[in-house]
Design a protein around this motif. Structure first.
Motif, PDB file in Angstrom:
ATOM      1  N   ILE A  10       3.524   7.581   4.508  1.00  0.00           N
ATOM      2  CA  ILE A  10       2.428   7.471   5.473  1.00  0.00           C
ATOM      3  C   ILE A  10       2.517   8.669   6.419  1.00  0.00           C
ATOM      4  O   ILE A  10       3.621   9.068   6.817  1.00  0.00           O
ATOM      5  CB  ILE A  10       2.497   6.118   6.233  1.00  0.00           C
ATOM      6  CG1 ILE A  10       1.303   5.968   7.179  1.00  0.00           C
ATOM      7  CG2 ILE A  10       3.807   5.898   6.954  1.00  0.00           C
ATOM      8  CD1 ILE A  10       1.072   4.540   7.671  1.00  0.00           C
ATOM      9  N   ASP A  14       0.852  -1.198   0.000  1.00  0.00           N
ATOM     10  CA  ASP A  14       0.000   0.000   0.000  1.00  0.00           C
ATOM     11  C   ASP A  14       0.890   1.251   0.000  1.00  0.00           C
ATOM     12  O   ASP A  14       1.146   1.846   1.058  1.00  0.00           O
ATOM     13  CB  ASP A  14      -0.865  -0.071   1.284  1.00  0.00           C
ATOM     14  CG  ASP A  14      -1.831   1.083   1.406  1.00  0.00           C
ATOM     15  OD1 ASP A  14      -1.999   1.843   0.441  1.00  0.00           O
ATOM     16  OD2 ASP A  14      -2.441   1.205   2.492  1.00  0.00           O
ATOM     17  N   SER A  15       1.345   1.682  -1.198  1.00  0.00           N
ATOM     18  CA  SER A  15       2.342   2.775  -1.303  1.00  0.00           C
ATOM     19  C   SER A  15       1.975   4.022  -0.523  1.00  0.00           C
ATOM     20  O   SER A  15       2.817   4.623   0.116  1.00  0.00           O
ATOM     21  CB  SER A  15       2.515   3.215  -2.758  1.00  0.00           C
ATOM     22  OG  SER A  15       2.603   2.146  -3.602  1.00  0.00           O
ATOM     23  N   ALA A  18      -0.457   4.389   1.801  1.00  0.00           N
ATOM     24  CA  ALA A  18      -1.202   4.126   3.049  1.00  0.00           C
ATOM     25  C   ALA A  18      -2.684   4.513   2.906  1.00  0.00           C
ATOM     26  O   ALA A  18      -3.217   5.245   3.732  1.00  0.00           O
ATOM     27  CB  ALA A  18      -0.543   4.826   4.225  1.00  0.00           C
ATOM     28  N   THR A  66       4.662   0.276   2.855  1.00  0.00           N
ATOM     29  CA  THR A  66       4.268   1.541   2.272  1.00  0.00           C
ATOM     30  C   THR A  66       5.514   2.354   1.931  1.00  0.00           C
ATOM     31  O   THR A  66       6.619   2.035   2.393  1.00  0.00           O
ATOM     32  CB  THR A  66       3.341   2.306   3.248  1.00  0.00           C
ATOM     33  OG1 THR A  66       2.837   3.464   2.599  1.00  0.00           O
ATOM     34  CG2 THR A  66       4.041   2.694   4.527  1.00  0.00           C
TER      35      THR A  66
END
Ligand SMILES: NC(=O)c1ccc[n+]([C@@H]2O[C@H](COP(=O)([O-])OP(=O)(O)OC[C@H]3O[C@@H](n4cnc5c(N)ncnc54)[C@H](OP(=O)(O)O)[C@@H]3O)[C@@H](O)[C@H]2O)c1
Length: 230
Positions: free
Chosen positions: A109, A82-83, A85, A106
């Protein structure tokens, strides 16, 4: 001296229709049959971690738990790519961390989101993006292997994540359950969402493909390795 990159054994498992569709834009499809479900959960149980992309979390909100078979503890880690966030804070994979631990990979974030996730008990790992804009799978596999002692990783999708692992030749086994149905590809999410090859030569053909009937569908297993075509 350059430190050697190590990685777990990677097994990709997906279910698709006869026309290669894994879900639609409107939501998930019920593709597996009972026999396949118990195979999938046995595979989860025998893996150290189960990995999916963030779109799968956002679209389907799966718990990624071992069900239908008796768990051999500990429960496998649940791993999310999930790059930015984007993960919703009420996602099922963020619940019950003491029993069902989650690792979020990630590249960016916010401090506040990171704090909330850490308070829930989620492990957060910051990794680089590649030139394609996706998280660096080599780094991720190295961290999973060295820091979390993950020796066998089950990759469950969706299409973009499967395509990345195959494209970067980071897969040891690919298992596809084909359900006996056509879905339609106009608004379907394909198993392998990459640009089509202009030609296919004998060299591109997969050599060691095993196929067997499973209930009303069939199961394909492809072993990758040295001298085996990806
Ligand atoms: N039939 C099945 O077996 C099965 C199994 C699982 C899921 N699904 C279906 O798959 C659908 C989603 O598939 P999808 O292709 O849209 O998305 P996906 O593969 O679930 O997630 C892709 C997203 O993950 C993030 N990502 C980060 N690093 C990545 C990397 N190295 N490679 C690829 N992605 C990376 C990217 O978002 P960011 O740029 O925001 O990080 C990317 O857009 C769901 O609707 C679900 O129902 C089907």
């Amino acid at each position: 001296m350059i430190e050697e990159l190590l990685r777990p054994k990677v097994v990709i498992n997906v279910a698709c229709s006869l026309d290669g569709i894994i879900a639609t834009n409107k939501g998930p499809l019920d593709l597996s049959n009972e026999e396949d479900w118990s195979r999938v959960h046995t595979l989860r149980n025998n893996s150290d971690a189960i990995l999916v992309g963030i779109n799968t979390i956002i679209n389907d909100n799966p718990g990624l738990k071992v069900k239908h078979v008796k768990l051999t503890p500990p429960h496998p880690y649940r791993v999310i790519l999930d790059s930015c966030a984007r993960i919703p804070l009420d996602a099922k994979v963020l619940q019950e961390q003491a029993t069902f631990p989650t690792i979020l990979f990630t590249s960016e974030i916010t401090k506040s989101k990171s704090l909330v996730l850490k308070e829930k008990g989620v492990s957060i790992e910051i990794v680089n993006k590649t030139e394609k804009g996706f998280l660096d799978l080599g780094m991720i596999l190295d961290i999973l292997y060295k820091k979390y002692n993950i020796k066998k990783l089950m990759v469950e999708g969706g299409g973009k994540v499967v395509a990345s692992f195959i494209t970067y030749k980071l897969v040891d086994e690919l298992i596809i359950f084909y359900a006996p149905t056509f879905v339609g590809s106009i608004d379907g999410i394909p198993l392998f969402p990459v640009k089509a090859k202009e030609t296919i030569s004998a060299h591109d053909r997969i050599q060691n493909l095993d196929c067997k009937k499973m209930g009303d569908g069939f199961l394909i297993k492809i072993q990758y390795g040295e001298n085996k075509c990806q």
